[in-house]
Write a protein that holds these residues in place. Structure first.
Motif, PDB file in Angstrom:
ATOM      1  N   GLU A   6      61.802  62.456  29.344  1.00  0.00           N
ATOM      2  CA  GLU A   6      62.249  63.388  30.386  1.00  0.00           C
ATOM      3  C   GLU A   6      63.391  64.254  29.858  1.00  0.00           C
ATOM      4  O   GLU A   6      64.341  63.737  29.275  1.00  0.00           O
ATOM      5  CB  GLU A   6      62.684  62.531  31.595  1.00  0.00           C
TER       6      GLU A   6
ATOM      7  N   LEU B 156      69.107  63.112  32.659  1.00  0.00           N
ATOM      8  CA  LEU B 156      69.606  62.683  33.971  1.00  0.00           C
ATOM      9  C   LEU B 156      69.496  61.178  34.188  1.00  0.00           C
ATOM     10  O   LEU B 156      70.100  60.638  35.108  1.00  0.00           O
ATOM     11  CB  LEU B 156      68.939  63.466  35.111  1.00  0.00           C
ATOM     12  N   ASP B 157      68.746  60.504  33.330  1.00  0.00           N
ATOM     13  CA  ASP B 157      68.660  59.044  33.414  1.00  0.00           C
ATOM     14  C   ASP B 157      69.455  58.382  32.285  1.00  0.00           C
ATOM     15  O   ASP B 157      69.167  57.235  31.903  1.00  0.00           O
ATOM     16  CB  ASP B 157      67.188  58.609  33.382  1.00  0.00           C
TER      17      ASP B 157
ATOM     18  N   TRP C  58      66.004  68.392  42.969  1.00  0.00           N
ATOM     19  CA  TRP C  58      65.637  68.004  44.340  1.00  0.00           C
ATOM     20  C   TRP C  58      66.386  68.829  45.398  1.00  0.00           C
ATOM     21  O   TRP C  58      66.396  68.480  46.559  1.00  0.00           O
ATOM     22  CB  TRP C  58      65.938  66.525  44.581  1.00  0.00           C
TER      23      TRP C  58
ATOM     24  N   TRP D 274      55.700  54.635  35.787  1.00  0.00           N
ATOM     25  CA  TRP D 274      57.066  55.177  35.834  1.00  0.00           C
ATOM     26  C   TRP D 274      58.079  54.172  35.277  1.00  0.00           C
ATOM     27  O   TRP D 274      57.740  53.075  34.860  1.00  0.00           O
ATOM     28  CB  TRP D 274      57.393  55.669  37.249  1.00  0.00           C
TER      29      TRP D 274
HETATM   30  C1  BMA Z   1      62.612  59.656  39.754  1.00  0.00           C
HETATM   31  C2  BMA Z   1      63.455  58.404  39.738  1.00  0.00           C
HETATM   32  C3  BMA Z   1      64.866  58.791  39.432  1.00  0.00           C
HETATM   33  C4  BMA Z   1      64.913  59.593  38.120  1.00  0.00           C
HETATM   34  C5  BMA Z   1      63.925  60.736  38.136  1.00  0.00           C
HETATM   35  C6  BMA Z   1      63.841  61.490  36.817  1.00  0.00           C
HETATM   36  O1  BMA Z   1      61.303  59.355  40.083  1.00  0.00           O
HETATM   37  O2  BMA Z   1      62.987  57.516  38.747  1.00  0.00           O
HETATM   38  O3  BMA Z   1      65.665  57.645  39.329  1.00  0.00           O
HETATM   39  O4  BMA Z   1      66.207  60.091  37.899  1.00  0.00           O
HETATM   40  O5  BMA Z   1      62.653  60.274  38.481  1.00  0.00           O
HETATM   41  O6  BMA Z   1      63.373  60.685  35.780  1.00  0.00           O
END
Ligand code: BMA
Length: 363
Positions: free
Chosen positions: A75, A87-88, A125, A315
């Motif tokens: 990502e 972001l993670d 988001w 995921w």
């Molecule tokens: C989402 C979650 C979040 C994460 C985002 C980006 O579905 O898993 O915690 O930050 O994806 O990977």
């Protein structure tokens, strides 16, 4: 190495007609392999799992099965802001090492991008009316968006194998674009605007930045019909892989309901793949927490058995994030569905690392 017409043989070309030979082979082999089975993928697999982080060689999938996945999801969110980590909290430099490691053993890479809102500066988001229009040519944020794509291009150009060849990537921009939760999705823009943005993005990376080691994946979230699926589809000239994301969970509690919907969507996606000569895939899936001990074989595999998608991407295992929030999408050692996952692993239909290494998917 660019692929010359003469060397093509029976191979078909992806939407990038100058795709490197490794990319062309990946594209054709994914098409062929799907008649045998599907690649199993996991997001952030090598970076962390439930209750561990950055342990060299470790993977929750490997802890449970003794083998790595065949496909690795990564990502890029926050690369656009020049942050050292996504972001993670995965450092981009470490991510590149993981990508090289997986590619070296014959694995496949797919990349998503939860890019920030370029108009408001908020997260992916945080929709803001007019955001998509603002990044299109002529919009006030167009140059900013191009500068973000330049960073994506630099990242892609930094991915090289041992012979100096570029590592092919399945790039999946603007995912789940039929939902309202991202600034590029649903009611936050018109279908025409997002189609234009998708086309611009492919054209810019391919023709301006000369990146020729990308396959482009288009994907919606769950969808009610073929017509809705195609509402935001940019066109056959911009897409190699068509997919959708589906999660069993709060929205669909019962296995029977999940199976019914999952089966219908798989059928539609395969029909579209046939009509358009594209590769169908399950671009994200999961049942958070995995409370059902036989979910892998009795629900997931049972449904997929009647289908032929090229790959599935589970995921991330962020784990027990807080007292009220977990993100557990593949089993870890001792998890209630771990034994069933081993049966799933042993099925002829599932392709993990040992199988994909033998397939030599880049040749
Ligand atoms: C989402 C979650 C979040 C994460 C985002 C980006 O579905 O898993 O915690 O930050 O994806 O990977």
């Amino acid at each position: 190495m660019a692929f010359s017409g003469a060397a093509l043989g029976q191979n078909e070309l992806p939407v990038d007609k100058k795709a490197t030979s490794e990319t062309v082979h990946l594209y054709n082999n994914l098409k062929k392999l799907r008649t045998k089975g599907f690649l199993f993928g996991h997001q952030d697999d090598l970076a962390y799992g439930v209750q561990w982080k950055y342990v060299p060689g470790r993977s929750d999938i490997k802890d449970v099965t003794g083998d790595y996945p065949a496909l690795y999801g990564w990502e890029l969110g926050r690369l656009e802001l020049d942050h050292p980590m996504n972001l993670d909290s995965v450092p981009f430099q470490t991510m590149k090492k993981f990508i090289t490691e997986a590619y070296t053993r014959g694995g496949v890479i797919t990349i998503s991008w939860h890019l920030n809102n370029p108009l408001s500066g908020g997260s992916a988001w945080q929709p803001e009316p007019g955001t998509v229009a603002s990044v299109l040519p002529g919009g006030q944020k167009h140059d900013l968006y191009k500068s973000w794509l330049d960073k994506v291009a630099d990242f892609m150009l930094g991915l090289k194998g041992s012979r100096g060849e570029y590592i092919p990537v399945i790039f999946r921009p603007f995912h789940e674009l039929n939902g309202d939760w991202f600034w590029w999705g649903g009611k936050n823009c018109t279908p025409e605007e997002i189609k234009q943005l998708y086309r611009f993005t492919v054209t810019y990376l391919r023709d301006q930045k000369n990146i020729h080691h990308i396959l482009y994946a288009f994907n919606t979230d769950r969808f009610p019909s073929k017509q809705v699926y195609l509402e935001r589809y940019p066109g056959d000239d911009w897409v190699d892989i068509i997919g959708f994301d589906i999660y069993q969970g709060n929205n669909i509690i019962k296995n029977e309901d999940f199976v019914k919907e999952f089966d219908r969507e798989l059928t539609t996606i395969e029909e579209l793949a046939r009509e358009k000569n594209k590769i169908p895939a399950l671009t994200e899936f999961g049942f958070n927490g995995l409370p059902d001990s036989t979910w892998w074989t009795k629900v997931f595999l049972k449904t997929l058995d009647a289908h032929h998608v090229a790959y599935v991407l589970a995921w991330r295992n962020a784990g027990f994030v807080s007292s009220t929030h977990t993100e557990i999408f593949v089993p870890y050692k001792g998890q209630v569905s771990a034994n069933d996952f081993v049966d799933f692993y042993n099925s002829d239909k599932t392709i993990f690392q040992k199988d994909i290494t033998l397939e030599k998917i880049y040749q």
